[in-house]
Write a protein that holds these residues in place. Structure first.
Motif, PDB file in Angstrom:
ATOM      1  N   GLU A 107     -32.203 -50.395  14.839  1.00 44.31           N
ATOM      2  CA  GLU A 107     -31.744 -51.991  15.392  1.00 44.31           C
ATOM      3  C   GLU A 107     -31.703 -51.626  13.727  1.00 44.31           C
ATOM      4  N   TRP A 108     -30.152 -51.905  13.160  1.00 43.81           N
ATOM      5  CA  TRP A 108     -30.522 -52.364  12.473  1.00 43.81           C
ATOM      6  C   TRP A 108     -29.407 -53.308  12.239  1.00 43.81           C
ATOM      7  N   PRO A 109     -30.335 -54.349  11.032  1.00 45.40           N
ATOM      8  CA  PRO A 109     -29.321 -55.739  10.737  1.00 45.40           C
ATOM      9  C   PRO A 109     -28.465 -55.993  10.619  1.00 45.40           C
ATOM     10  N   MET A 110     -27.800 -57.128  10.914  1.00 49.35           N
ATOM     11  CA  MET A 110     -26.745 -57.452  11.149  1.00 49.35           C
ATOM     12  C   MET A 110     -25.672 -58.336  10.459  1.00 49.35           C
ATOM     13  N   THR A 111     -26.626 -58.180   9.338  1.00 51.06           N
ATOM     14  CA  THR A 111     -25.995 -58.915   8.090  1.00 51.06           C
ATOM     15  C   THR A 111     -25.133 -58.226   7.809  1.00 51.06           C
ATOM     16  N   PRO A 112     -24.831 -56.456   7.738  1.00 54.22           N
ATOM     17  CA  PRO A 112     -23.877 -55.823   6.826  1.00 54.22           C
ATOM     18  C   PRO A 112     -22.468 -55.438   8.028  1.00 54.22           C
ATOM     19  N   LEU A 113     -22.967 -55.999   8.867  1.00 52.79           N
ATOM     20  CA  LEU A 113     -22.257 -55.578  10.161  1.00 52.79           C
ATOM     21  C   LEU A 113     -21.691 -56.835  10.410  1.00 52.79           C
ATOM     22  N   SER A 114     -21.300 -57.605  10.189  1.00 49.94           N
ATOM     23  CA  SER A 114     -20.900 -59.091  10.291  1.00 49.94           C
ATOM     24  C   SER A 114     -19.957 -59.712  11.120  1.00 49.94           C
ATOM     25  N   LYS A 115     -18.914 -58.403  10.674  1.00 49.37           N
ATOM     26  CA  LYS A 115     -17.582 -59.311  11.485  1.00 49.37           C
ATOM     27  C   LYS A 115     -18.546 -57.854  12.898  1.00 49.37           C
ATOM     28  N   ALA A 116     -17.269 -58.122  13.927  1.00 48.34           N
ATOM     29  CA  ALA A 116     -17.339 -56.714  15.035  1.00 48.34           C
ATOM     30  C   ALA A 116     -16.851 -55.734  14.812  1.00 48.34           C
ATOM     31  N   GLU A 117     -15.486 -56.234  13.906  1.00 43.49           N
ATOM     32  CA  GLU A 117     -14.268 -54.352  13.902  1.00 43.49           C
ATOM     33  C   GLU A 117     -14.912 -53.727  12.578  1.00 43.49           C
ATOM     34  N   SER A 118     -16.496 -54.380  11.969  1.00 44.83           N
ATOM     35  CA  SER A 118     -16.697 -54.454  11.201  1.00 44.83           C
ATOM     36  C   SER A 118     -17.269 -52.348  11.388  1.00 44.83           C
ATOM     37  N   PRO A 119     -16.990 -51.385  10.050  1.00 48.85           N
ATOM     38  CA  PRO A 119     -17.507 -50.547  11.107  1.00 48.85           C
ATOM     39  C   PRO A 119     -18.921 -49.626  10.236  1.00 48.85           C
ATOM     40  N   PHE A 120     -19.261 -48.985  11.031  1.00 48.98           N
ATOM     41  CA  PHE A 120     -20.710 -48.231  10.953  1.00 48.98           C
ATOM     42  C   PHE A 120     -20.408 -47.324   9.579  1.00 48.98           C
ATOM     43  N   VAL A 121     -20.845 -47.846   7.366  1.00 48.35           N
ATOM     44  CA  VAL A 121     -20.812 -47.524   6.963  1.00 48.35           C
ATOM     45  C   VAL A 121     -21.674 -46.572   6.687  1.00 48.35           C
ATOM     46  N   ILE A 122     -21.403 -45.075   6.809  1.00 48.50           N
ATOM     47  CA  ILE A 122     -23.035 -44.203   5.902  1.00 48.50           C
ATOM     48  C   ILE A 122     -21.178 -43.346   4.831  1.00 48.50           C
ATOM     49  N   ALA A 123     -22.399 -43.103   3.244  1.00 47.49           N
ATOM     50  CA  ALA A 123     -22.341 -43.271   2.615  1.00 47.49           C
ATOM     51  C   ALA A 123     -22.875 -42.070   2.232  1.00 47.49           C
ATOM     52  N   VAL A 124     -22.149 -41.545   1.470  1.00 49.66           N
ATOM     53  CA  VAL A 124     -22.097 -40.033   0.787  1.00 49.66           C
ATOM     54  C   VAL A 124     -22.014 -39.772  -0.515  1.00 49.66           C
ATOM     55  N   MET A 125     -23.577 -39.457  -0.907  1.00 54.03           N
ATOM     56  CA  MET A 125     -23.150 -38.653  -2.805  1.00 54.03           C
ATOM     57  C   MET A 125     -22.955 -37.641  -2.543  1.00 54.03           C
ATOM     58  N   ASP A 126     -22.279 -37.184  -2.744  1.00 50.68           N
ATOM     59  CA  ASP A 126     -21.358 -36.209  -2.594  1.00 50.68           C
ATOM     60  C   ASP A 126     -19.153 -36.166  -2.945  1.00 50.68           C
ATOM     61  N   GLN A 127     -19.066 -35.149  -3.545  1.00 55.77           N
ATOM     62  CA  GLN A 127     -17.424 -35.464  -3.985  1.00 55.77           C
ATOM     63  C   GLN A 127     -17.124 -34.435  -3.187  1.00 55.77           C
ATOM     64  N   GLY A 128     -17.310 -33.750  -2.611  1.00 60.52           N
ATOM     65  CA  GLY A 128     -17.389 -32.040  -2.049  1.00 60.52           C
ATOM     66  C   GLY A 128     -17.322 -31.951  -0.789  1.00 60.52           C
ATOM     67  N   GLU A 129     -17.600 -30.482  -0.024  1.00 60.74           N
ATOM     68  CA  GLU A 129     -17.456 -30.571   1.349  1.00 60.74           C
ATOM     69  C   GLU A 129     -18.041 -31.683   2.459  1.00 60.74           C
ATOM     70  N   ALA A 130     -19.622 -31.780   1.507  1.00 57.60           N
ATOM     71  CA  ALA A 130     -20.008 -32.578   2.406  1.00 57.60           C
ATOM     72  C   ALA A 130     -19.199 -33.606   3.246  1.00 57.60           C
ATOM     73  N   THR A 131     -18.985 -34.384   2.310  1.00 60.24           N
ATOM     74  CA  THR A 131     -18.092 -35.365   2.709  1.00 60.24           C
ATOM     75  C   THR A 131     -17.103 -34.969   4.214  1.00 60.24           C
ATOM     76  N   ARG A 132     -16.265 -34.014   2.947  1.00 56.61           N
ATOM     77  CA  ARG A 132     -14.828 -33.843   4.587  1.00 56.61           C
ATOM     78  C   ARG A 132     -15.681 -33.109   5.807  1.00 56.61           C
ATOM     79  N   VAL A 133     -16.932 -32.785   5.494  1.00 55.96           N
ATOM     80  CA  VAL A 133     -16.810 -32.286   6.633  1.00 55.96           C
ATOM     81  C   VAL A 133     -17.877 -33.462   7.707  1.00 55.96           C
ATOM     82  N   LEU A 134     -18.718 -34.176   7.463  1.00 57.35           N
ATOM     83  CA  LEU A 134     -18.930 -35.257   7.617  1.00 57.35           C
ATOM     84  C   LEU A 134     -18.037 -36.222   8.196  1.00 57.35           C
ATOM     85  N   GLU A 135     -16.882 -36.180   7.466  1.00 53.92           N
ATOM     86  CA  GLU A 135     -15.681 -37.551   7.893  1.00 53.92           C
ATOM     87  C   GLU A 135     -15.218 -36.804   8.868  1.00 53.92           C
ATOM     88  N   ARG A 136     -14.757 -35.412   9.337  1.00 54.82           N
ATOM     89  CA  ARG A 136     -14.033 -35.027  10.907  1.00 54.82           C
ATOM     90  C   ARG A 136     -14.988 -34.682  11.797  1.00 54.82           C
TER      91      ARG A 136
END
Length: 89
Positions: free
Chosen positions: A33-62
């Protein structure tokens, strides 16, 4: 039959590792159950932050493209320790 189900560890690529991790994140995120504070707007995306500048980010984005968590689109962002977004879950 079992040979087709089990994979040789040498055959696994970094991309498949990140897809497995993405699947785990996706399934886990649906049970929290996620707190609604960062998700205040109905169109706000669910943001996953990845500490990687390489392949992990590209694979997860796809992998997350077109998927939703709590009815919101998923956005994957590549970040560094000093630039963690406040809207990341």
């Amino acid at each position: 039959m079992l040979a087709s189900v089990t994979a040789d560890p040498a055959e696994l690529t970094a991309g498949s590792e990140y897809r497995v991790k993405g699947t785990y994140l996706f399934k886990l995120a649906r049970f929290i159950e996620w707190p609604m504070t960062p998700l205040s707007k109905a169109e706000s995306p669910f943001v996953i932050a990845v500490m990687d500048q390489g392949e992990a980010t590209r694979v997860l984005e796809r992998w997350f493209a077109g998927r939703e968590i709590e009815g919101r689109p998923v956005a994957v962002r590549s970040v560094s320790a000093g630039t963690l977004p406040k809207d990341a879950q």
